[in-house]
Design a protein around this motif. Structure first.
Motif, PDB file in Angstrom:
ATOM      1  N   GLU A 264       0.834  -1.197   0.000  1.00  0.00           N
ATOM      2  CA  GLU A 264       0.000   0.000   0.000  1.00  0.00           C
ATOM      3  C   GLU A 264       0.867   1.245   0.000  1.00  0.00           C
ATOM      4  O   GLU A 264       1.988   1.244   0.541  1.00  0.00           O
ATOM      5  CB  GLU A 264      -0.915   0.032   1.236  1.00  0.00           C
ATOM      6  CG  GLU A 264      -1.902  -1.120   1.313  1.00  0.00           C
ATOM      7  CD  GLU A 264      -2.752  -1.045   2.561  1.00  0.00           C
ATOM      8  OE1 GLU A 264      -2.478  -0.167   3.417  1.00  0.00           O
ATOM      9  OE2 GLU A 264      -3.683  -1.864   2.693  1.00  0.00           O
ATOM     10  N   GLU A 282      -3.205 -11.440  -1.364  1.00  0.00           N
ATOM     11  CA  GLU A 282      -4.070 -10.543  -0.592  1.00  0.00           C
ATOM     12  C   GLU A 282      -3.503  -9.132  -0.491  1.00  0.00           C
ATOM     13  O   GLU A 282      -4.112  -8.260   0.137  1.00  0.00           O
ATOM     14  CB  GLU A 282      -4.274 -11.103   0.824  1.00  0.00           C
ATOM     15  CG  GLU A 282      -4.932 -12.475   0.855  1.00  0.00           C
ATOM     16  CD  GLU A 282      -6.361 -12.440   0.351  1.00  0.00           C
ATOM     17  OE1 GLU A 282      -6.996 -11.362   0.477  1.00  0.00           O
ATOM     18  OE2 GLU A 282      -6.847 -13.465  -0.169  1.00  0.00           O
ATOM     19  N   LYS A 283      -2.335  -8.908  -1.068  1.00  0.00           N
ATOM     20  CA  LYS A 283      -1.710  -7.580  -1.098  1.00  0.00           C
ATOM     21  C   LYS A 283      -1.466  -7.034   0.314  1.00  0.00           C
ATOM     22  O   LYS A 283      -1.811  -5.895   0.658  1.00  0.00           O
ATOM     23  CB  LYS A 283      -2.583  -6.578  -1.876  1.00  0.00           C
ATOM     24  CG  LYS A 283      -2.936  -7.012  -3.284  1.00  0.00           C
ATOM     25  CD  LYS A 283      -1.712  -7.133  -4.155  1.00  0.00           C
ATOM     26  CE  LYS A 283      -2.086  -7.488  -5.592  1.00  0.00           C
ATOM     27  NZ  LYS A 283      -0.919  -7.685  -6.449  1.00  0.00           N
ATOM     28  N   ARG A 284      -0.831  -7.863   1.137  1.00  0.00           N
ATOM     29  CA  ARG A 284      -0.483  -7.401   2.475  1.00  0.00           C
ATOM     30  C   ARG A 284       0.674  -8.238   3.017  1.00  0.00           C
ATOM     31  O   ARG A 284       1.023  -9.286   2.452  1.00  0.00           O
ATOM     32  CB  ARG A 284      -1.686  -7.513   3.419  1.00  0.00           C
ATOM     33  CG  ARG A 284      -2.135  -8.934   3.708  1.00  0.00           C
ATOM     34  CD  ARG A 284      -3.212  -8.978   4.795  1.00  0.00           C
ATOM     35  NE  ARG A 284      -3.563 -10.348   5.143  1.00  0.00           N
ATOM     36  CZ  ARG A 284      -4.615 -10.998   4.655  1.00  0.00           C
ATOM     37  NH1 ARG A 284      -5.420 -10.387   3.788  1.00  0.00           N
ATOM     38  NH2 ARG A 284      -4.874 -12.244   5.027  1.00  0.00           N
ATOM     39  N   ASP A 286       1.535 -10.315   6.220  1.00  0.00           N
ATOM     40  CA  ASP A 286       0.952 -10.898   7.414  1.00  0.00           C
ATOM     41  C   ASP A 286       1.963 -10.917   8.558  1.00  0.00           C
ATOM     42  O   ASP A 286       3.161 -11.108   8.337  1.00  0.00           O
ATOM     43  CB  ASP A 286       0.475 -12.321   7.128  1.00  0.00           C
ATOM     44  CG  ASP A 286      -0.630 -12.370   6.083  1.00  0.00           C
ATOM     45  OD1 ASP A 286      -1.423 -11.404   6.017  1.00  0.00           O
ATOM     46  OD2 ASP A 286      -0.689 -13.370   5.331  1.00  0.00           O
TER      47      ASP A 286
END
Length: 470
Positions: A264, A282-284, A286
């Motif tokens: 992001e 999931e574009k993150r 964890d």
């Protein structure tokens, strides 16, 4: 057996495997050639037998490393024609001359003087032999210069036009191609990495022998020299890496986004993610452990500076985030350990315990192969971060491969794995055996002929030695 596999994936695995093996040897030989030059200079300057013995010891290892580097490098050139013929055709007008310059300058220089350095100690004078060692060291640097110029152009292509056949053709200014925007930073960072790789390998070898005999005079010299490099050059490398990272942010922002794990955008300061598990689907990241705004502080030197994320990049232009994210952290983590060892050695030197602290020697022994791991991790970061392109932003990897069937590529991959582990496994075992054997005291006579008549040079037999040679 390989019919169900993607031939491009197999070709990439094959090239990654062979170039990873190859990268170890130039990284070692560049630093080792300069180390040999320093050892011979110290012997000529002081006349001390220890320096000559060390030169004789490491020159044998250099010969093996150099030979394995040449053999593994030849394999890469064949792969350009077999697995990556489209890439070779389209970039040949630019990259071909750069590779040719490397052969015409560096390789010929190394090959011409290597024989004198290895076999001419009793046939030529000291001055000529010393000059030959210097030429070999210079040749390894020139080789790195041309290879990195070619590689850097693939990351930051400039000075070209594309002709009717789709080939990249020089626009007339070769200096713009050679000194492309990322080249100076990559050259400095890579060459320093080669010096540190050699320093920690030498330091590990010295630590091994100090743990067996702390009064080993030649091991003390090696350890002292290696620890000076660790203490003084590692901080320089960290600064060079920082400058290289800022340059990469300007020209290859996707790579830095992947390195940082920034899926992001952060308009008011980006965090520095220390650890986590990148989840590209999931574009993150964890389970992220991060420091607020520290990434902006490092990359922009302003904690509130905005940093764009991968949400600004089309999905088909994103590099493999997990690979780049973790390889970068391995490289940086090893760099921090190198700095820790260097600082520890300074404390030990100040306390007069450099040759006494066995825990320090054990740490140095464990760090012996650290440079090799770091350069490999750095290479993975650089090359994986360029994906999905071979020429950044212009030529995709999927459009660079030869029209080969998967069984052909897979069979050759298996053959490479078997041959490489046998040939280079034996070579590595032989090098480790030489290191374990250690330096032989007075194992050869000094080079014959007229000595160099410079200030402080002691011709003839070595002078009496001090008890503590370091």
């Amino acid at each position: 057996m390989f019919a169900a596999f993607d031939p491009i994936v197999l070709a990439r695995i094959q090239f990654a495997f062979t170039v990873s093996f190859h990268f170890f040897f130039p990284a070692f030989s560049i630093g080792l050639a300069s180390y040999l030059f320093v050892l011979e200079a110290l012997w000529l300057r002081t006349g001390r037998q220890e320096f000559l013995d060390l030169f004789r010891f490491w020159v044998k290892i250099f010969a093996v490393v150099f030979a394995m580097g040449v053999v593994s490098g030849i394999v890469l050139s064949y792969q350009f024609g077999t697995n990556w013929s489209v890439f070779s055709d389209r970039t040949g007008p630019v990259l071909g001359p750069l590779m040719a310059y490397e052969v015409l300058t560096a390789f010929f220089l190394e090959a011409g003087f290597l024989g004198v350095m290895l076999f001419g100690t009793e046939k030529v004078g000291r001055g000529l032999h010393f000059a030959a060692t210097g030429m070999v060291a210079l040749g390894t640097f020139i080789s790195a210069f041309w290879i990195l110029a070619a590689n850097s152009w693939m990351h930051t292509p400039v000075g070209y036009v594309i002709n009717a056949q789709g080939q990249f053709v020089p626009a007339g200014d070769w200096l713009a191609i050679i000194f492309n925007p990322s080249f100076p930073y990559r050259l400095v960072h890579t060459v320093i990495a080669a010096y540190l790789t050699t320093a920690f390998a030498v330091g590990g070898a010295a630590a091994w022998h100090l743990l067996r005999d702390r009064d080993n005079a030649r091991a003390r010299i090696m350890f002292s020299m290696a620890m000076w490099m660790a203490a003084l050059i590692t901080p320089v490398q960290i600064l060079a890496g920082d400058a290289h990272g800022i340059n990469t942010l300007a020209h290859q922002p996707q790579k830095v986004m992947a390195m940082e794990g920034h899926f992001e955008s952060h308009p008011h300061g980006a965090p520095l993610i220390l650890f986590g598990i990148p989840n590209q689907a999931e574009k993150r990241v964890d389970y992220a452990v991060s420091i607020p705004k520290a990434s902006s502080l490092i990359l922009k030197h302003d904690s509130n500076a905005p940093l764009a994320g991968l949400d600004t990049i089309p999905d088909d232009q994103e590099p493999p985030v997990a690979i780049v994210f973790w390889s970068f952290r391995i490289m940086v983590g090893i760099g921090m350990l190198m700095l820790a060892l260097g600082l520890w050695s300074l404390v030990a030197r100040w306390r007069g315990k450099l040759y006494e602290w066995r825990l320090l020697h054990r740490f140095a022994l464990l760090m012996g192969p650290a440079g090799f791991v770091a350069v490999l991790a750095g290479w993975v970061t650089t090359e994986s971060g360029r994906q999905p392109y071979t020429v950044y932003g212009l030529l995709r990897t999927t459009d660079s491969a030869s029209p080969l069937a998967a069984p052909a590529v897979g069979t050759s991959l298996v053959a490479f794995v078997i041959v490489y582990f046998f040939v280079f496994g034996f070579g590595t075992w032989y090098i480790l055996r030489l290191i374990a054997k250690g330096v032989q005291v007075g194992e050869s006579d000094p080079p014959q002929g007229e000595p160099v008549r410079t200030a402080g040079v002691v011709p003839g037999p070595a002078q009496p030695q001090r008890k503590d040679p370091a």
